[in-house]
Every structure is written in C-alpha cells, then in structure tokens.
Design an enzyme around this catalytic site. Structure first.
Site, PDB file in Angstrom:
ATOM      1  N   ARG A 194      15.216  13.361   0.236  1.00 27.62           N
ATOM      2  CA  ARG A 194      14.578  14.158   1.284  1.00 27.62           C
ATOM      3  C   ARG A 194      13.437  13.438   1.966  1.00 27.62           C
ATOM      4  O   ARG A 194      13.048  13.810   3.077  1.00 27.62           O
ATOM      5  CB  ARG A 194      14.162  15.510   0.717  1.00 27.62           C
ATOM      6  CG  ARG A 194      15.393  16.358   0.386  1.00 27.62           C
ATOM      7  CD  ARG A 194      15.053  17.634  -0.265  1.00 27.62           C
ATOM      8  NE  ARG A 194      14.319  17.363  -1.502  1.00 27.62           N
ATOM      9  CZ  ARG A 194      14.195  18.210  -2.489  1.00 27.62           C
ATOM     10  NH1 ARG A 194      14.713  19.397  -2.405  1.00 27.62           N
ATOM     11  NH2 ARG A 194      13.529  17.888  -3.567  1.00 27.62           N
ATOM     12  N   GLU A 234       8.783  16.439 -13.644  1.00 32.48           N
ATOM     13  CA  GLU A 234       8.395  17.618 -14.420  1.00 32.48           C
ATOM     14  C   GLU A 234       9.548  18.138 -15.249  1.00 32.48           C
ATOM     15  O   GLU A 234       9.359  18.934 -16.156  1.00 32.48           O
ATOM     16  CB  GLU A 234       7.802  18.719 -13.532  1.00 32.48           C
ATOM     17  CG  GLU A 234       8.818  19.466 -12.702  1.00 32.48           C
ATOM     18  CD  GLU A 234       8.785  19.122 -11.240  1.00 32.48           C
ATOM     19  OE1 GLU A 234       8.952  20.048 -10.449  1.00 32.48           O
ATOM     20  OE2 GLU A 234       8.616  17.950 -10.883  1.00 32.48           O
TER      21      GLU A 234
END
Length: 187
Positions: free
Chosen positions: A70, A107
C-alpha cells in the site's frame, strides 16, 4: 526531528470518515484500519497526494521509497508530483536482481523486506512512504535498508498512525508525518 501529524491540514476528520475499521483482522484483538475505502474516492485519493506534495515539495528529495504494497499507492503518485524517482521496497522473494534484506517484527508476526542494491546511491535523500504506521517495525526496516545503501532518510510519511502501538517512538530521530491519528481502538 519529529513533527505532528497532518491534522492541522483539516483532513483528518474527512479521511477518518472514509476509512473502514475492521475488528479482529488479521487476527483477534487487532483493529484493522482499511484505507482502501479512502482511496476508492478519487477526490480523497488526490487530496492525500496533495497534502504530501505540499509538505515535501520544498525539500530536496531524490526519490520516494514506497513500502509494499500500500505504500506504492501513495508513494508512486507523490514521486510523480515531486518529479523524482520511485523506489519499490518489496517483500521477500519478489526482486530479481542483487538485493539486501532486513527482517523485522510486526504487531502480529515477522516479515522481511528487500531492496535492489542499486536502488539508492550514496548520499541520495529518500522519503519513505507507507499507508500506516503501527509498531514502526516495517518503517525502521526500510530506513535501515536505505542507510545500508548509504542513502539518507529525510523523513517518513504515513496516511494513518496507530498511536497506541508507539511506532513513532521506534522512529525517534527521524521526521515523522501522518495525516490521520488513531489514539484508541474506538477512534
């Protein structure tokens, strides 16, 4: 030097209204901020590029580096507007030439990024662009790769910042800019 986000530009509430929040994706406990819904609106996609162009047009930037995938959506049009080259930073195994790699923690797992060894020349000033900063691991890996190739990171630009995950702290000492900041899961 670290600067505040783009909220002063008046885009944050408009962008937040267009961003879809998806709970428990890609795994339980993660609130995924899907900006594909922002980019689907051509006017907002243009506004995203315009905000970044206005911020970086006066800096001497040699290239924009976009982080797969992205970061390409934001980085390539920004590079065109700035009149500079675009460098794609790819995931492991996607580049055909001689390359260097850097592994990092997310994460929700680990990953590796690669860059061609000839993508950055000594002393080139590189702006690193991605859609979102969470823990900062991806962005820091990108900076390490630019610096291994002896380039200079002039800053980081993100559409979204997940402040609770403290990614900005991982980039201490770099200029960090974001247009939308989520401080809690409920934002």
């Amino acid at each position: 030097m670290t600067r505040a986000s783009g909220r002063a530009n008046g885009v944050e509430s408009e962008f937040k209204a267009a961003i879809r929040s998806v709970p428990n994706f890609p795994k339980k406990g993660i609130m995924f901020r899907d900006i594909t819904t922002l980019w689907k609106d051509g006017r907002l996609l243009r506004k995203c590029t315009d905000v970044l162009y206005r911020r970086y047009k006066a800096l001497k930037i040699d290239a924009v580096l976009g982080i797969e995938a992205r970061g390409f959506v934001v980085g390539a049009p920004l590079a065109v507007r700035l009149g500079v080259g675009f460098i794609p930073l790819r995931k492991l195994g996607k580049l055909p030439g001689a390359k260097v790699s850097e592994s990092y923690d997310l994460e929700y797992g680990t990953a590796t990024l690669e860059i061609h060894v000839d993508a950055v020349k000594k002393g080139e000033r590189i702006l690193i662009v991605d859609d979102l900063i969470a823990t900062g691991g991806t962005a820091l890996a990108a900076a390490k790769l630019v610096e291994v190739l002896r380039g200079k990171v002039v800053g980081f630009a993100f559409v979204v910042e997940i402040a609770a995950l403290k990614g900005r702290e991982a980039l201490k000492g770099y200029d960090v800019f974001s247009m939308v900041k989520y401080t809690t899961e409920e934002d």
